[in-house]
Design an enzyme around this catalytic site. Structure first.
Site, mmCIF file in Angstrom:
data_model
loop_
_atom_site.group_PDB
_atom_site.id
_atom_site.type_symbol
_atom_site.label_atom_id
_atom_site.label_comp_id
_atom_site.label_asym_id
_atom_site.label_seq_id
_atom_site.Cartn_x
_atom_site.Cartn_y
_atom_site.Cartn_z
ATOM 1 N N ASN A 7 -15.313 7.067 5.594
ATOM 2 C CA ASN A 7 -14.238 6.093 5.407
ATOM 3 C C ASN A 7 -13.643 5.810 6.792
ATOM 4 O OD1 ASN A 7 -12.032 4.603 4.728
ATOM 5 N ND2 ASN A 7 -11.224 6.061 3.212
ATOM 6 N N ARG A 88 -17.338 3.429 2.968
ATOM 7 C CA ARG A 88 -16.367 2.680 2.193
ATOM 8 C C ARG A 88 -16.105 1.349 2.923
ATOM 9 N NH1 ARG A 88 -9.997 3.550 1.751
ATOM 10 N NH2 ARG A 88 -9.624 1.998 0.149
ATOM 11 N N HIS A 177 -9.137 -0.392 -4.763
ATOM 12 C CA HIS A 177 -9.239 0.990 -5.264
ATOM 13 C C HIS A 177 -10.389 1.134 -6.265
ATOM 14 C CE1 HIS A 177 -4.608 1.491 -4.638
ATOM 15 N NE2 HIS A 177 -5.259 2.012 -3.600
ATOM 16 N N ARG A 236 4.744 -1.350 0.037
ATOM 17 C CA ARG A 236 4.374 -2.726 -0.341
ATOM 18 C C ARG A 236 5.206 -3.172 -1.533
ATOM 19 N NH1 ARG A 236 -1.619 -1.278 -0.840
ATOM 20 N NH2 ARG A 236 -2.271 -1.009 1.330
ATOM 21 N N GLU A 382 -12.911 9.502 -4.564
ATOM 22 C CA GLU A 382 -13.649 8.315 -4.104
ATOM 23 C C GLU A 382 -14.856 8.736 -3.264
ATOM 24 O OE1 GLU A 382 -9.715 7.253 -2.873
ATOM 25 O OE2 GLU A 382 -10.105 5.152 -3.302
#
Ligand code: AMP
Length: 397
Positions: A7, A88, A177, A236, A382
């Site tokens: 990642n 990723r 996601h 956010r 993940e």
């Protein structure tokens, strides 16, 4: 077979090496502050964690160091042992509905999609290119954050803006996601022991998104054109009335870029609480009865409840299970309790004792036996999803 799961961000690179198909983690770590001063990396191996300072000029240097560490720690005897590397990649646009083996065309498409993810795709590609250079014989695989959500239908992903914006400029909901929603929904189907299941996955971390998944396929998700839509997040804003943007631009003399930064980095829990984007800090203030922290917390819970209730109604209540995952979802029992209590009119019921006991990486059922719908906590993974796709695709090569 040894597979690396990568990642790469603009100034960081996280890795895990797996023995596949056993899914055993052999070594993991992260490089931080790439291209900056005071750069360092950490490695977890054999139960030990080490941290070292290093000059990390670019991603290529990190890959060099990573390979040396693998050799020195005897995780591998030679480079040939690394058969595949999975990366990723944040944005696959509407081009990719699953992970793919990377070739020149794939690189070009990811580059072209950078206009949709200017901070992420170029950084992800730096990781890809560094590994391609160092281990050219390994199969490189791209695993997209958006891919899982490509099963959404037009009536879910379109915005009510001129259709031309969608056709010419790609303005639509993409969702993010995806690797996490896929991992958790698959695990949830195993737990409810049904081949065909309807589940709601609540990925609530610093970023957060909620998905409705039917028979393993995403029906809808709360993030949109960008990860800034949907539920309230650490920093956010989530869903807001767009007219706030021209209004505040005029009022404060702010540019669009400045407002974009504020909505991404200074809003959400940080903006409303004026304390922190981290729920642990807000919890400390709630314990001291700080009114603004309590208000921010309610606002946050409301936004989660709204999405779960919406998805529940959309499937006429035919939901087999819901799951909480990610930093907050896995570790903050009080958030889960508040959300489930608010959904009691739909037959959801929490088991307080079980709920309080499940955190810090534990998986389990947190709803009461007489809850109409079971509620689980499932720690997301993940990285293992990337390793699984990479292993599968590299064996097809
Ligand atoms: P993630 O983005 O999934 O890594 O989640 C990170 C966020 O999870 C942090 O910013 C915290 O807000 C939250 N978090 C992590 N641990 C806890 C905890 N023990 N209690 C409450 N929130 C937590």
């Amino acid at each position: 077979m040894k597979v690396l799961s990568i990642n790469a961000g603009s100034s960081s690179l996280k890795f895990q090496m797996y023995e596949m198909p056993e899914e055993e983690v052999l070594i993991s770590g992260r490089f931080e502050r790439i291209g900056l001063d005071k750069a360092f990396y950490t490695i977890k191996y054999n139960g030990d964690k080490i941290q070292k300072e290093a000059e990390l000029k670019n991603h290529g240097v990190c890959v060099e160091i990573l390979i040396n560490e693998l050799l020195e720690n005897k995780v591998i005897e030679s480079l040939d042992e690394i058969k595949a590397v999975g990366h990723r990649i944040v944005h696959g646009g509407d081009k990719y509905s699953e992970s793919v083996v990377i070739d020149k065309d794939v690189i070009k498409t990811i580059e072209d999609l950078s206009s949709l993810a200017p901070l992420h795709n170029p950084a992800n590609l730096m990781g890809v290119k560094a590994f391609m250079k160092k281990i050219p014989n390994a199969v490189q695989v791209a695993c997209f954050d958006t891919a899982f959500h490509q099963t959404m239908k037009e009536d879910r992903y379109l915005y009510a803006v001129p259709y031309d914006w969608y056709k010419k400029d790609g303005v639509r909901k993409y969702g993010f996601h995806g690797m996490s929603h896929r991992y958790v929904s698959e695990r949830l189907s195993e737990l409810v022991d049904k081949d065909y299941s309807n589940v709601i996955v609540c990925h609530i971390g610093n970023g957060g998104s909620i998905s409705l998944v039917r028979d393993g396929k995403c029906v809808d998700t709360s993030m949109g054109f960008t990860p800034n839509a949907g539920i309230i997040m650490g920093s956010r804003c989530g869903d807001i009335d767009y007219s706030i943007i021209p209004y505040i631009a005029k009022k404060r003399g702010l540019s669009l870029e400045e407002i974009d930064t504020i909505l991404n980095k200074e809003s959400g829990m940080l903006g409303t609480s004026e304390i922190s984007s981290d729920f642990r800090d807000i919890d400390e203030e709630i314990a001291k009865k700080n009114k603004q922290a309590i208000m921010a917390h309610y606002l946050f819970v409301n936004s989660i409840v709204n999405y779960i209730a919406r998805y529940y109604v959309e499937l006429n209540g035919r939901i087999d299970a819901i799951a909480f995952t990610a930093g907050v979802g896995e570790n903050a029992p009080h958030v889960r309790r508040m959300v489930i209590d608010r959904l009691s009119c739909l037959g959801f019921k929490i088991d307080r004792e079980k709920n309080d006991a499940i955190r810090f990486g534990k998986e389990g059922l947190v709803s009461a036996v007489d809850s109409k719908i079971p509620v689980y906590v499932i720690p997301t993974d993940e990285e293992v999803m990337i390793a699984r796709d990479t292993y599968r695709l590299s064996n097809c090569e």
